[in-house]
Scaffold this motif. Structure first.
Motif, PDB file in Angstrom:
ATOM      1  N   TRP A   6     -31.774 -52.157 -21.463  1.00  0.00           N
ATOM      2  CA  TRP A   6     -33.085 -51.653 -21.661  1.00  0.00           C
ATOM      3  C   TRP A   6     -33.443 -50.752 -20.549  1.00  0.00           C
ATOM      4  O   TRP A   6     -33.527 -51.169 -19.264  1.00  0.00           O
ATOM      5  CB  TRP A   6     -34.329 -52.728 -21.896  1.00  0.00           C
ATOM      6  N   ASN A   7     -34.008 -49.682 -20.581  1.00  0.00           N
ATOM      7  CA  ASN A   7     -34.652 -48.814 -19.607  1.00  0.00           C
ATOM      8  C   ASN A   7     -36.201 -49.292 -19.786  1.00  0.00           C
ATOM      9  O   ASN A   7     -36.672 -48.461 -20.670  1.00  0.00           O
ATOM     10  CB  ASN A   7     -34.273 -47.347 -20.034  1.00  0.00           C
ATOM     11  N   LEU A  20     -40.289 -58.250 -22.740  1.00  0.00           N
ATOM     12  CA  LEU A  20     -38.863 -58.587 -22.586  1.00  0.00           C
ATOM     13  C   LEU A  20     -38.562 -60.188 -23.001  1.00  0.00           C
ATOM     14  O   LEU A  20     -37.539 -60.434 -23.315  1.00  0.00           O
ATOM     15  CB  LEU A  20     -38.677 -58.402 -20.896  1.00  0.00           C
ATOM     16  N   LYS A  21     -39.579 -60.897 -22.589  1.00  0.00           N
ATOM     17  CA  LYS A  21     -39.363 -62.447 -22.874  1.00  0.00           C
ATOM     18  C   LYS A  21     -39.074 -62.660 -24.630  1.00  0.00           C
ATOM     19  O   LYS A  21     -38.382 -63.546 -24.766  1.00  0.00           O
ATOM     20  CB  LYS A  21     -40.775 -63.283 -22.473  1.00  0.00           C
ATOM     21  N   GLY A  22     -39.795 -61.835 -25.150  1.00  0.00           N
ATOM     22  CA  GLY A  22     -39.813 -61.757 -26.678  1.00  0.00           C
ATOM     23  C   GLY A  22     -38.321 -61.445 -27.011  1.00  0.00           C
ATOM     24  O   GLY A  22     -37.693 -62.062 -27.888  1.00  0.00           O
ATOM     25  N   CYS A  51     -37.690 -65.019 -17.838  1.00  0.00           N
ATOM     26  CA  CYS A  51     -37.190 -64.461 -19.070  1.00  0.00           C
ATOM     27  C   CYS A  51     -35.989 -65.365 -19.388  1.00  0.00           C
ATOM     28  O   CYS A  51     -35.262 -65.213 -20.258  1.00  0.00           O
ATOM     29  CB  CYS A  51     -36.587 -62.831 -19.023  1.00  0.00           C
ATOM     30  N   GLY A  52     -35.553 -66.607 -18.554  1.00  0.00           N
ATOM     31  CA  GLY A  52     -34.531 -67.420 -18.922  1.00  0.00           C
ATOM     32  C   GLY A  52     -33.215 -67.161 -18.040  1.00  0.00           C
ATOM     33  O   GLY A  52     -32.300 -67.665 -18.286  1.00  0.00           O
ATOM     34  N   PHE A  53     -33.231 -65.979 -17.252  1.00  0.00           N
ATOM     35  CA  PHE A  53     -31.909 -65.711 -16.529  1.00  0.00           C
ATOM     36  C   PHE A  53     -31.796 -66.479 -15.475  1.00  0.00           C
ATOM     37  O   PHE A  53     -32.780 -66.891 -14.737  1.00  0.00           O
ATOM     38  CB  PHE A  53     -31.641 -64.232 -16.174  1.00  0.00           C
ATOM     39  N   ILE A 181     -35.897 -51.631 -32.661  1.00  0.00           N
ATOM     40  CA  ILE A 181     -36.900 -52.415 -32.150  1.00  0.00           C
ATOM     41  C   ILE A 181     -37.413 -52.267 -30.516  1.00  0.00           C
ATOM     42  O   ILE A 181     -38.749 -52.231 -30.247  1.00  0.00           O
ATOM     43  CB  ILE A 181     -36.545 -54.035 -32.128  1.00  0.00           C
ATOM     44  N   ILE A 182     -36.157 -51.877 -29.836  1.00  0.00           N
ATOM     45  CA  ILE A 182     -36.882 -51.249 -28.619  1.00  0.00           C
ATOM     46  C   ILE A 182     -37.677 -50.215 -28.617  1.00  0.00           C
ATOM     47  O   ILE A 182     -38.467 -50.286 -27.770  1.00  0.00           O
ATOM     48  CB  ILE A 182     -35.531 -51.105 -27.817  1.00  0.00           C
TER      49      ILE A 182
END
Length: 369
Positions: A6-7, A20-22, A51-53, A181-182
């Motif tokens: 993602w840019n 981003l979380k979604g 975000c879970g990383f 979607i992005i």
């Protein structure tokens, strides 16, 4: 292996992080590459963690441009092999694969000459990998004109250079899952950011600076400074009592102005005007008494600065100017009713008292405007 690319065009806004979380929750990417973070490492780390990383490697932006981040979850073993201003090269081993992949995340220049030099460097870097390699990112290039979604056409030479880079490195375009979607998220973000800036510009009451995507923080700070500077913490009433609550301060101000604008003379003032020479001629009087027109009402409405004259509801003149096509009829009828019959809506005659201190820490009504 699930990869997220993602840019994001700035990783500092809450709405960007929310989306981003979604995405991470919906697709559970094992490795993510995010370009144009536009934030320093300490800010980016917290966003990636939320975000879970679990781990990451970050290249700081150059001022307010660029910035890269490669992040991964538990179960991934990643070794960063090389990096630069426009790329991160890593060896990636996931729980679902037996052999490591080479992953090269890139964010290339929009300048054709600079991008050509970057292609040459990426070719050199990619040749150092053994086995499979994935190149992903924002190449700022297309392989044919049909890939161009908006803006002007790319030059044939830039398309030729990109295709040569693809062929020289035996690359295959595997496509992007979730690209629509992005794009939809980016459109929503753009609209939300414009609305956010417009809101804070209105609140800050800044009249000398045009909107721009980098001004939202400025408007927000301007509003906060203005609010802090104009805050009145206490007022002393005519009875010497000190008011500190919002309600009691308002009561002191209301009493002060009622006293100023209330007449103490109970005699008939008419005799005082008998020797006054009339200044309004019959012709002037006819002009003053002629019916008001829609054009005059519109001209008066648009003569007010958009950020001025808020009413009881907080709406400034901009509200009526922006919705003139919808509201002009109602506004005209209300104005016409006043001039022809002397009737006025009760709310029109309300007075907003807004105290602006003449000095810091004002405590008396004479120290305010």
């Amino acid at each position: 292996m699930k990869l997220l690319l993602w840019n994001c065009r700035g990783l500092g806004r809450s709405l960007t992080i929310h989306n981003l979380k979604g995405i991470c929750k919906s697709y559970s990417p094992e490795v993510g590459f995010i370009c144009e973070t536009k934030n320093q490492s300490r800010q980016v780390e917290g966003k990636l963690r939320s975000c879970g990383f679990k781990e990451w490697f970050i290249v700081d932006p150059d001022g307010l441009s660029g910035g890269l981040a490669m992040a991964w979850r538990d179960g991934c073993t990643i070794q960063i092999l090389q990096h630069g201003r426009f790329f991160i090269a890593a060896s990636v081993l996931t729980a679902s694969s037996n052999d490591p992949y080479g992953v090269l995340g890139v964010y290339l220049s929009s300048n054709d000459q600079h991008r050509m030099a970057q292609f040459a460097e990426l070719t050199s870097v990619s040749q150092q990998f053994d086995g499979k390699i994935v190149l992903m990112g924002d190449f700022n290039a297309i392989s044919n004109q049909l890939e161009k979604a908006c803006g002007g056409a790319k030059s044939p030479s830039s398309i030729k250079t990109f295709n040569r880079f693809i062929n020289d490195n035996s690359l295959i375009d595997i496509g992007i899952h979730g690209g629509d979607i992005i794009s939809e998220i980016e459109d929503k973000l753009e609209k939300a950011l414009q609305n956010e800036e417009s809101y804070w510009k209105d609140k800050s009451r800044v009249k000398w600076l045009k909107s721009g995507d980098q001004n939202t923080t400025f408007f927000h700070q301007k509003f906060r400074n203005q609010t802090r500077r104009n805050r009145i913490w206490q007022l002393t009433g005519s009875d010497g009592e000190v008011a500190t609550s919002n309600a009691s301060i308002a009561s002191v101000a209301e009493s002060y102005f009622k006293d100023i604008f209330s007449s103490t003379c109970h005699e008939n003032p008419e005799p005082l005007f008998t020797d006054f020479e009339p200044k309004v001629t019959a012709q002037m009087n006819r002009r003053l008494q002629r019916p008001v027109t829609m054009e005059e009402v519109k001209r008066a409405t648009f003569s007010i600065h958009p950020q001025s004259a808020p009413g009881d509801d907080g709406m400034t003149a901009k509200f009526f100017q922006s919705l003139c096509n919808i509201l002009s009829g109602d506004v005209f009828r209300a104005v016409k009713s006043f001039f022809s019959g002397g009737r006025i809506l009760k709310d029109f005659n309300h007075t907003q008292i807004y105290l602006i201190p003449k000095i810091s820490d004002a405590k008396d009504m004479t120290q305010t405007n």
